[in-house]
Write a protein that holds these residues in place. Structure first.
Motif, PDB file in Angstrom:
ATOM      1  N   THR A  13      -9.258   5.259 -19.681  1.00  0.00           N
ATOM      2  CA  THR A  13      -8.531   4.813 -20.873  1.00  0.00           C
ATOM      3  C   THR A  13      -8.863   3.373 -21.226  1.00  0.00           C
ATOM      4  O   THR A  13      -9.070   3.041 -22.400  1.00  0.00           O
ATOM      5  CB  THR A  13      -7.012   4.962 -20.651  1.00  0.00           C
TER       6      THR A  13
ATOM      7  N   ASN B 142     -13.164   0.078 -28.164  1.00  0.00           N
ATOM      8  CA  ASN B 142     -12.629   0.166 -29.519  1.00  0.00           C
ATOM      9  C   ASN B 142     -12.220  -1.208 -30.033  1.00  0.00           C
ATOM     10  O   ASN B 142     -12.379  -1.525 -31.209  1.00  0.00           O
ATOM     11  CB  ASN B 142     -11.432   1.116 -29.538  1.00  0.00           C
TER      12      ASN B 142
ATOM     13  N   THR C 146     -14.009   6.322 -28.211  1.00  0.00           N
ATOM     14  CA  THR C 146     -12.631   6.800 -28.136  1.00  0.00           C
ATOM     15  C   THR C 146     -12.570   8.316 -28.303  1.00  0.00           C
ATOM     16  O   THR C 146     -11.805   9.001 -27.619  1.00  0.00           O
ATOM     17  CB  THR C 146     -11.771   6.119 -29.212  1.00  0.00           C
TER      18      THR C 146
ATOM     19  N   GLY D  70      -9.841   5.865 -34.009  1.00  0.00           N
ATOM     20  CA  GLY D  70     -10.698   5.250 -33.024  1.00  0.00           C
ATOM     21  C   GLY D  70     -12.168   5.411 -33.375  1.00  0.00           C
ATOM     22  O   GLY D  70     -12.533   6.017 -34.380  1.00  0.00           O
TER      23      GLY D  70
ATOM     24  N   ALA E 295     -12.339   3.134 -22.884  1.00  0.00           N
ATOM     25  CA  ALA E 295     -12.357   3.590 -24.282  1.00  0.00           C
ATOM     26  C   ALA E 295     -11.680   2.593 -25.203  1.00  0.00           C
ATOM     27  O   ALA E 295     -12.200   2.259 -26.274  1.00  0.00           O
ATOM     28  CB  ALA E 295     -11.680   4.955 -24.384  1.00  0.00           C
ATOM     29  N   ILE E 296     -10.520   2.077 -24.807  1.00  0.00           N
ATOM     30  CA  ILE E 296      -9.772   1.173 -25.683  1.00  0.00           C
ATOM     31  C   ILE E 296     -10.452  -0.189 -25.763  1.00  0.00           C
ATOM     32  O   ILE E 296     -10.488  -0.813 -26.826  1.00  0.00           O
ATOM     33  CB  ILE E 296      -8.317   1.037 -25.192  1.00  0.00           C
TER      34      ILE E 296
END
Length: 343
Positions: free
Chosen positions: A165, A172, A196, A192, A168-169
């Motif tokens: 997580t 982003n 994402t 996203g 991915a964030i």
């Protein structure tokens, strides 16, 4: 898709969602804090089952902690600047905690179902040796009943979900936008970027693996019980069997009602948002947000489910508000040391 002026939240987003999250936050926080207090006071985490439950309570509390930010975001996010502190906290931090806790919950629910099923197999194998499965299969199942394995498994689940997580964030956040976004409520936040979407696809696949595992466990359990009943190796007094079956069914219902709609819709969402029609985009985003709210609502319902299903927890909660005699203390210790899987 990236047109920042395309998304215009309706009253369902700016009023209904904030009201729901505002209601879920105190209810879920109180229930899960009370549950955690009972666990700490009565040392229930010494039992394998309560290692899983304690981690579920922790995940629930994390989800509840994001609800005020989500309520503020849906109520005022369209008025915030995209690069504002409020936008970054509500989306980046809130989204991080929400998704980590959500998938930790899903995987631990699957582990709990396997633990329940392993308990039944252990008891039935002891009574019906001819109904035993292969040794390797049985040994793997029994791992889920070992406290040490349960602790390490929960740590591994938290660590793995956290790493995926965060990656991915973080990507982003660092991704360069093609142009300035005038408001926080936009498609970059709601959908996203490419990484994402890849992480979301992996998370969706993980959910369906967990969902299928619980479903197969329940199906296998039902067939196994029918078989040993025909062989007259089970007596009516052994309520443990019906308890295990009920607990796995409850886990299956939680996954089906709270999480399945969101994970069915998520692939559809990523396919349909490629279309630039603004009305369609608004509908898709709002459906996604309401299904996410449904998944988050599970964290507020868990304490009620535990109270209704877990006799040990119910007795412990009652005992905290009443004076106990030495005999009651002895009975309480006996309950905590027993191996019956009262979920």
């Amino acid at each position: 898709m990236r047109n920042s002026t395309c998304l215009q939240p309706s009253l369902a987003t700016t009023v209904v969602l904030p009201v729901i999250y505002s209601f879920l936050f105190p209810a879920g926080s109180f229930g899960n804090i009370l549950t955690a207090w009972v666990f700490l006071r009565q040392a229930l985490t010494k039992r394998t089952q309560y290692i899983y439950l304690a981690n579920l309570v922790a995940a629930n509390l994390f989800i509840c902690s994001t609800m005020p930010f989500l309520a503020a975001y849906f109520a005022r996010g369209y008025q915030w600047a995209y690069d504002s502190v409020a936008c970054r906290i509500a989306n980046h931090l809130g989204t991080l905690i929400m998704h980590i806790s959500m998938y930790v919950t899903i995987i631990i629910l699957c582990s709990t179902a396997l633990s329940q099923y392993a308990t039944l197999k252990k008891n039935s194998d002891a009574q019906c040796s001819h109904a035993a499965k292969e040794n390797f299969y049985r040994c793997v199942l029994q791992k889920f009943r070992q406290p040490k394995f349960a602790k390490y498994l929960c740590i591994f689940i938290w660590f793995t979900v956290f790493c995926i997580t965060v990656t991915a964030i973080t990507y982003n956040i660092q991704e360069k936008a093609e142009k300035e976004f005038p408001s926080c409520y936009n498609m970059k936040v709601e959908a996203g970027e490419f990484v994402t979407m890849i992480a979301a696809s992996f998370a969706t696949a993980s959910f369906f693996v967990s969902f299928t595992t619980v479903l197969l466990s329940y199906y296998s359990l039902t067939r196994h019980l029918d078989k040993i009943k025909k062989n007259t190796c089970i007596e009516e007094k052994h309520l443990i069997y019906s308890t295990v079956k009920r607990n796995i069914l409850v886990i299956q219902m939680i996954l089906t009602i709270c999480f399945l709609p969101y994970h069915i819709f998520r692939p559809v969402f990523y396919v349909l948002i490629k279309n630039d029609e603004c009305p369609r985009l608004n509908y898709l985003v709002e459906i996604k947000n309401f299904l996410t709210c449904l998944a988050a609502a599970k964290s507020s319902l868990d304490p009620v489910i535990i109270l209704l299903l877990d006799k040990t927890f119910k007795k412990s909660l009652y005992g905290l508000f009443t004076k106990s005699t030495p005999e009651q203390h002895k009975r309480k210790d006996d309950i905590f040391n027993e191996e019956t899987p009262e979920m």
